[in-house]
Write a protein that holds these residues in place. Structure first.
Motif, PDB file in Angstrom:
ATOM      1  N   GLU A  25    -101.034  38.213  34.511  1.00  0.00           N
ATOM      2  CA  GLU A  25     -99.860  37.425  34.147  1.00  0.00           C
ATOM      3  C   GLU A  25     -98.578  38.151  34.534  1.00  0.00           C
ATOM      4  O   GLU A  25     -97.597  37.527  34.929  1.00  0.00           O
ATOM      5  CB  GLU A  25     -99.904  37.188  32.630  1.00  0.00           C
ATOM      6  N   LEU A  26     -98.608  39.463  34.436  1.00  0.00           N
ATOM      7  CA  LEU A  26     -97.367  40.224  34.549  1.00  0.00           C
ATOM      8  C   LEU A  26     -97.114  40.810  35.928  1.00  0.00           C
ATOM      9  O   LEU A  26     -96.049  41.350  36.183  1.00  0.00           O
ATOM     10  CB  LEU A  26     -97.379  41.366  33.527  1.00  0.00           C
ATOM     11  N   THR A  27     -98.088  40.740  36.811  1.00  0.00           N
ATOM     12  CA  THR A  27     -97.861  41.294  38.138  1.00  0.00           C
ATOM     13  C   THR A  27     -98.112  40.222  39.185  1.00  0.00           C
ATOM     14  O   THR A  27     -98.558  39.131  38.870  1.00  0.00           O
ATOM     15  CB  THR A  27     -98.815  42.465  38.418  1.00  0.00           C
ATOM     16  N   PHE A  28     -97.831  40.571  40.422  1.00  0.00           N
ATOM     17  CA  PHE A  28     -98.086  39.627  41.510  1.00  0.00           C
ATOM     18  C   PHE A  28     -99.471  39.836  42.100  1.00  0.00           C
ATOM     19  O   PHE A  28     -99.755  39.382  43.193  1.00  0.00           O
ATOM     20  CB  PHE A  28     -97.037  39.799  42.597  1.00  0.00           C
ATOM     21  N   SER A 102     -97.482  45.901  42.368  1.00  0.00           N
ATOM     22  CA  SER A 102     -96.972  44.539  42.215  1.00  0.00           C
ATOM     23  C   SER A 102     -95.700  44.345  43.028  1.00  0.00           C
ATOM     24  O   SER A 102     -95.542  43.344  43.730  1.00  0.00           O
ATOM     25  CB  SER A 102     -96.713  44.264  40.740  1.00  0.00           C
ATOM     26  N   THR A 109     -91.291  38.577  44.891  1.00  0.00           N
ATOM     27  CA  THR A 109     -90.096  37.887  45.384  1.00  0.00           C
ATOM     28  C   THR A 109     -89.125  38.872  46.022  1.00  0.00           C
ATOM     29  O   THR A 109     -89.178  40.071  45.779  1.00  0.00           O
ATOM     30  CB  THR A 109     -89.379  37.180  44.231  1.00  0.00           C
ATOM     31  N   ASP A 111     -86.057  39.158  45.386  1.00  0.00           N
ATOM     32  CA  ASP A 111     -85.186  39.741  44.375  1.00  0.00           C
ATOM     33  C   ASP A 111     -85.719  41.060  43.856  1.00  0.00           C
ATOM     34  O   ASP A 111     -85.017  42.066  43.822  1.00  0.00           O
ATOM     35  CB  ASP A 111     -85.058  38.765  43.195  1.00  0.00           C
ATOM     36  N   ILE A 112     -86.990  41.006  43.478  1.00  0.00           N
ATOM     37  CA  ILE A 112     -87.536  42.199  42.840  1.00  0.00           C
ATOM     38  C   ILE A 112     -87.768  43.284  43.871  1.00  0.00           C
ATOM     39  O   ILE A 112     -87.569  44.476  43.622  1.00  0.00           O
ATOM     40  CB  ILE A 112     -88.803  41.841  42.033  1.00  0.00           C
TER      41      ILE A 112
ATOM     42  N   ILE B 115     -92.869  33.407  29.949  1.00  0.00           N
ATOM     43  CA  ILE B 115     -94.161  34.018  30.274  1.00  0.00           C
ATOM     44  C   ILE B 115     -94.444  33.879  31.759  1.00  0.00           C
ATOM     45  O   ILE B 115     -94.876  34.819  32.420  1.00  0.00           O
ATOM     46  CB  ILE B 115     -95.283  33.366  29.450  1.00  0.00           C
ATOM     47  N   MET B 118     -92.165  36.138  33.912  1.00  0.00           N
ATOM     48  CA  MET B 118     -92.044  37.535  33.488  1.00  0.00           C
ATOM     49  C   MET B 118     -92.223  38.500  34.658  1.00  0.00           C
ATOM     50  O   MET B 118     -91.563  39.524  34.743  1.00  0.00           O
ATOM     51  CB  MET B 118     -93.094  37.815  32.432  1.00  0.00           C
ATOM     52  N   ARG B 119     -93.111  38.134  35.570  1.00  0.00           N
ATOM     53  CA  ARG B 119     -93.419  39.074  36.643  1.00  0.00           C
ATOM     54  C   ARG B 119     -92.238  39.281  37.587  1.00  0.00           C
ATOM     55  O   ARG B 119     -92.225  40.196  38.370  1.00  0.00           O
ATOM     56  CB  ARG B 119     -94.628  38.583  37.415  1.00  0.00           C
ATOM     57  N   ASN B 120     -91.249  38.386  37.479  1.00  0.00           N
ATOM     58  CA  ASN B 120     -90.097  38.535  38.366  1.00  0.00           C
ATOM     59  C   ASN B 120     -89.073  39.513  37.834  1.00  0.00           C
ATOM     60  O   ASN B 120     -88.057  39.748  38.466  1.00  0.00           O
ATOM     61  CB  ASN B 120     -89.405  37.181  38.544  1.00  0.00           C
ATOM     62  N   LYS B 121     -89.319  40.034  36.642  1.00  0.00           N
ATOM     63  CA  LYS B 121     -88.299  40.871  36.037  1.00  0.00           C
ATOM     64  C   LYS B 121     -88.545  42.331  36.360  1.00  0.00           C
ATOM     65  O   LYS B 121     -89.673  42.800  36.295  1.00  0.00           O
ATOM     66  CB  LYS B 121     -88.330  40.681  34.519  1.00  0.00           C
ATOM     67  N   LYS B 128     -92.713  44.735  29.540  1.00  0.00           N
ATOM     68  CA  LYS B 128     -93.234  43.426  29.888  1.00  0.00           C
ATOM     69  C   LYS B 128     -94.383  43.061  28.958  1.00  0.00           C
ATOM     70  O   LYS B 128     -94.461  41.939  28.460  1.00  0.00           O
ATOM     71  CB  LYS B 128     -93.730  43.429  31.340  1.00  0.00           C
TER      72      LYS B 128
END
Lengths: 197, 863
Positions: A25-28, A102, A109, A111-112, B115, B118-121, B128
């Protein structure tokens, strides 16, 4: 969790299923990539620490043995940026490692990516690229050979040109928004700012 | 160090605030959960309900601007007082709880959005994780409380399904990535040679995927039904090897030329029967054959255009923006995929040279030496190359003509039979290096030189292909003339056979003539198919042999003879070969053009191509890793991607032309192929419509095919194209305008910093207009900011506003118009991904509602 264990070929401990889904969920990264990252990470750990790879920390010297980072001129900077170590020695936990992968993954993206690129190029960590940072950056990019180094005059000229182009508020440094502006216009930043395990 | 601390404090304060607000929500929810039977609890409930509403409002504002947040907090406090009083005269409980539900729903939605984004932050995993857990807990807790009665169940069910769906999608994505083949191989190449060489292999893989689909179409719908359900081999003349050829039909040399048994197999057009339906399924094979032939082109066209569009979308930046030459070289030139020290050394060297070159260019741009000599040399080079092209074209025409005379003779040698293929392959092999040598005269910049080189090779291949086709067309016309004669002979033979058996006086049905003995026409379709298949195969062989000799043997020689040679072979003359990306890509594209052209007349061709691409993947990967060295100048891959796709599209179109021509205007052979007996191939569609569909469909079809309808339709399309073109142009102009504005702004900014007495009078005028008051300036800035957004949107309202702002800003009288813009226009600006906040003080557009940043003037990174 069984699948995770099977995919890893029984090396080291298992990655809990909940953690796996949270990381997805938290990574690409995809599931396979996370498992592969876990495998590679625990392979780098000494034998006795493999049991609890999630809480262990890898020292910088071990991380740099990864072939993906071996030839990178910014290797130390990358370790420093992604490390959560309190001592600032560039050691990485598994979560730091995942953070890094990630950001460098294919689907992250712009941005990151540009955000972290800025932090990698910001050698002294003051939130802006000043002349010293740019000089270090040029030295990194031109390699270590004596003959490939730029002369002082060339360096001066180059940095002058870069600042002229991109330092919009003319404070002698490039800040994050200026940097992101430049990089977002570049046609091949996202395709080259990539590391795949 | 203390900076980090500062940051963490900031994070803390931010999360604390969030937590605080969430706590309030929890309380509110709890009270809600008790279902408010008693008076007292209701009172309490009301007391809390209103603030949450305000809070939500303030949260929305938070999203828009971080600065506004402080205000919002203040406002919230004041509002709370107001709302407690106002809530007393609010409506009944029902509507209240509904309102509340909506609010809750919105909050849950917000959390869900959080949620998913979140991964874009740019946060640490720790943060996270904690935020994610919190948000998930919130969603879990209150999702069930939403909806009531029957709606509640439905809602819960919907939520469950949504969750399942997300999980399924993720699993499916994982599965999909697992299915992508050769990921590791390509990665290995990538780490050795950088992303540009790898891009060739990615292109090859993409091509393989496309061909697999085509293969599935043709084999699944044409070849396999024919084999399973069609008449077996030997049952009729077109499916039998003629008596004269039967003795040698199994010889390898004959099979290698695709004659003999291969010619009379399902791999070629001639084998198919014109029976309308085959087998117990009543499968309409001729119809299927025609439709598959068309859908091969349709699918390819769709795929190519879609991937082109995707490429164009991905490259948001226009590469020709030359404002940042140095910065790009500095910040984006390192290829992070490189994992091999040697390649890294090459990359260092190339970056250094590019730095030095650009410095020199900057210092003395437009240094012109003898311009007349250079012009003369360029003209000379082009004349030479045109001569080469014409020569190669003539050579091919000559050879194809000669091969036609050879084909009529008996006992021709191997060379004579394969002359065309050999000559074409040799031309393809030797002309590009020749062009490169000639191009050295021109002394272009390497990137421009590469474009010219590609264009020339393209012209060569195309010229060769089309000469080949023209010569083949001559052949076809000859065959068509021949066919008329044969038709009569066949007819006469069958008739005489029949008569003779009748004349013998036997009452039984005459023994049928052996299918091998029936005289038959030349079947030009199969001839064309065979020619193209042979060309493809010889192309494959030449490619592989070139790799083997030119790369592998050379590498072996250089490697092992270096020990006992007079000079350094590795650094000196032969050295190792570089991987020729552009040549390989062009080869692949042309090969694909041949496949498209040939697949209608030789359905088995796609199978051969699939095999070729498969072996090529392994073979070339191996050859690259074993015997090539990384480029001295590393080209970027991303820029040329759509260039190659454009070439592919052009080739697709050009290979569609001859096929469409033959389908529409040449009569099919009378005794072979699925369309035999018809005047034109496309008649199969008319036949199907007339016989298999109800009458009104035929009627509709005839109406649709009416020129009275087609011409308006075409007109409409032309108008649509014209309109869309005009719109696109307008956007482009607006874009250019904005760019100019931004540049001006930059210049002005620069000048302001450097010296007040600036040089440009226009800028000075602008400056005068900008200076009157700081307030108006900030307003204008906002207007500018909005304008930057506008190209991303398409609504005419924004355009109008922009026009107003454009027209209004430079004039003093027009300033009023800028002010009349409703303020919420600025507030409701949607967060766009790549917007650059041009002023350092402004918040980043995508910022997650962060805590207030009091002492920060400049947009510093949040670590």
């Amino acid at each position: 969790a069984e699948a995770a264990g099977a995919a890893m070929g029984g090396s080291g401990s298992l990655l809990p299923r909940e953690a796996l889904s949270e990381y997805q969920e938290l990574t690409f990264l995809s599931k396979q990539e996370i498992l592969l990252a876990y495998k590679r990470f625990s392979e780098l750990l000494p034998k006795e620490e493999r049991e609890n790879a999630c809480s262990a920390r890898l020292p910088e010297s071990r991380i740099l043995t990864l072939p993906e980072l071996r030839a990178n001129p910014f290797q130390h900077q990358i370790c420093r940026v992604f490390s959560t170590s309190v001592e600032g020695d560039g050691s990485m936990s598994f979560e730091d490692f995942l953070d890094m992968l990630s950001v460098f993954s294919d689907t992250a993206t712009l941005d990151i990516k540009s955000h972290y690129a800025f932090r990698i190029f910001d050698f002294d960590g003051d939130g802006a690229l000043d002349r010293k940072d740019l000089e270090k950056l040029v030295n990194c990019l031109t390699g270590h050979g004596e003959e490939s180094r730029l002369s002082t005059a060339e360096m001066e000229q180059l940095i002058q040109n870069i600042l002229e182009e991109s330092d919009i508020d003319k404070d002698g440094t490039i800040n994050l928004s200026e940097f992101q502006h430049i990089v977002s216009r570049s046609p091949d930043f996202t395709s080259s700012f990539k590391i795949v395990l | 160090k203390d900076k980090e601390e500062d940051e963490s404090k900031e994070e803390d304060s931010c999360s604390q605030q969030n937590r605080a607000s969430r706590k309030k929500n929890y309380q509110q929810k709890n009270s809600d959960g008790k279902k408010a039977g008693e008076e007292g609890s209701r009172q309490r409930e009301r007391g809390k309900k209103a603030p949450t509403k305000d809070q939500k409002e303030s949260e929305n504002k938070e999203k828009k601007t971080n600065k506004k947040e402080k205000e919002g907090d203040d406002k919230q406090k004041t509002d709370r007082k107001n709302s407690t009083t106002s809530s007393s005269n609010s409506s009944d409980e029902e509507s209240l709880s509904e309102e509340e539900l909506a609010m809750l729903m919105e909050q849950v939605e917000q959390k869900k959005k959080l949620i998913s984004t979140m991964r874009n932050k740019p946060w640490r995993m720790m943060k996270k994780l904690s935020v994610l857990r919190e948000a998930q807990a919130f969603v879990e807790k209150f999702e069930g409380a939403l909806g009531k009665g029957k709606g509640k169940k439905l809602y819960a069910y919907k939520m469950m399904m949504a969750k399942k769906w997300v999980k399924f999608k993720r699993d499916f994505d994982n599965f999909k990535t697992q299915c992508i083949p050769w990921e590791m191989k390509i990665k290995e190449v990538e780490s050795h040679f950088g992303s540009s060489v790898a891009s060739y292999f990615i292109f090859l893989r993409w091509m393989y995927g496309v061909n697999l689909v085509l293969f599935g179409l043709i084999f699944g719908l044409v070849i396999i039904p024919e084999i399973l359900m069609g008449m077996p081999y030997g049952s009729m003349p077109r499916k039998t090897v003629p008596r004269a050829e039967q003795a040698t039909a199994m010889d390898f040399s004959v099979l290698w030329d695709f004659e003999g048994y291969i010619k009379y197999s399902a791999l070629f057009y001639g084998y198919y029967n014109n029976q309308r339906t085959i087998g117990w399924l009543k499968y309409r094979l001729p119809m299927a054959y025609f439709m598959v032939g068309i859908s091969v082109f349709g699918y390819s066209l769709m795929v190519v255009i879609r991937s082109m569009a995707r490429n164009a979308n991905e490259s948001t930046a226009d590469g020709d923006d030359d404002n940042f030459i140095f910065s790009w070289k500095m910040f984006t030139s390192w290829d992070y995929l490189i994992g091999n020290p040697e390649t890294a050394d090459n990359k260092f060297a190339s970056i250094t040279t590019s730095f030095k070159e650009s410095i020199v260019d900057e210092q003395e741009s437009n240094k012109d030496e003898n311009i007349h000599l250079r012009r003369f040399l360029r003209v000379l080079a082009n004349v030479l190359i045109i001569c080469c092209l014409c020569g190669s074209g003539y050579l091919i025409y000559f050879v194809v003509k000669r091969s036609q005379t050879f084909s009529k003779m008996q006992n021709v040698g191997w060379y004579e039979r394969n002359e065309v293929e050999i000559v074409m392959s040799l031309l393809g092999m030797f002309c590009p290096p020749l062009f490169e040598t000639i191009a050295a005269l021109e002394n272009y910049h390497p990137r421009i030189g590469l474009k010219w080189q590609l264009g020339r090779i393209f012209a060569l291949f195309l010229g060769n292909l089309y000469t080949f086709l023209l010569a083949l067309m001559d052949d076809v016309n000859e065959k068509l003339a021949e066919e008329d004669v044969v038709k009569n002979i066949t007819h006469w033979t069958l008739l005489s056979h029949h008569n003779s058996s009748v004349g013998n006086g036997s009452t039984a049905t005459p023994p049928p003539l052996d299918p091998a003995d029936v005289p038959r026409g030349p079947c030009w379709e199969t001839t064309v198919g065979i020619e193209i298949v042979r060309l493809t195969v010889s192309d494959i062989l030449v490619t592989y042999i070139t790799i083997l000799v030119g790369d592998f043997i050379r590498a072996c020689f250089v490697r092992f003879m270096n020990y006992c040679w007079c000079w350094d072979l590795e650094a000196g003359f032969p050295s190792y070969a570089e991987f020729d990306i552009s040549g390989n890509v062009l080869g692949l594209i042309f090969n694909q053009g041949m496949i498209w052209m040939g697949s209608f007349y030789a359905p088995g061709l796609v199978g051969i191509n699939v095999l070729r691409l498969l072996t090529s993947m392994y073979f070339q990967c191996w050859a690259v890793m074993s015997s090539n060295v990384p480029h001295a100048r590393v080209f970027k891959a991303s820029k040329s991607n759509n260039f190659y796709m454009g070439l592919l599209l052009l080739i697709l179109f050009l290979s569609l032309l001859p096929v469409a021509y033959t389908i529409m205007s040449l009569p099919p052979s009378f005794d072979c192929g699925p369309f035999s007996g018809k005047k034109r191939m496309y008649e199969v569609i008319q036949e199907t419509i007339e016989l298999d569909f109800p009458l009104f469909v035929a009627k509709i079809f005839s109406y649709v095919a009416n020129p009275g309808l087609i011409i308006p339709a075409i007109l409409l399309m032309v108008l649509a194209i014209y309109y869309l073109n005009a719109v696109a142009e307008a956007y482009q102009r607006a874009n250019a305008e904005l760019k100019k504005k931004m540049q001006m702004q930059r210049e002005e900014e620069k000048n302001k910093r450097n010296n007040k007495a600036s040089t440009n009078p226009v800028l000075q005028d602008l400056e005068d207009l900008f200076t009157p008051s700081t307030k108006s300036e900030s307003h204008l800035k906002e207007a500018e900011d909005k304008k930057i957004d506008s190209p991303n949107r398409t609504s005419p309202v924004v355009k109008q506003d922009k026009a107003a702002a454009l027209g209004g800003s430079p004039m003093t009288g027009g300033r009023g118009t800028a002010f009349t813009l409703p303020p919420h226009m600025f507030m409701t600006r949607p967060p766009t991904p790549h917007v650059w906040a041009p002023y350092p003080g402004q918040p980043r557009p995508r910022g997650y509602p962060l805590g207030p940043v009091p002492g920060r003037g400049r947009g510093q990174p949040r670590y």
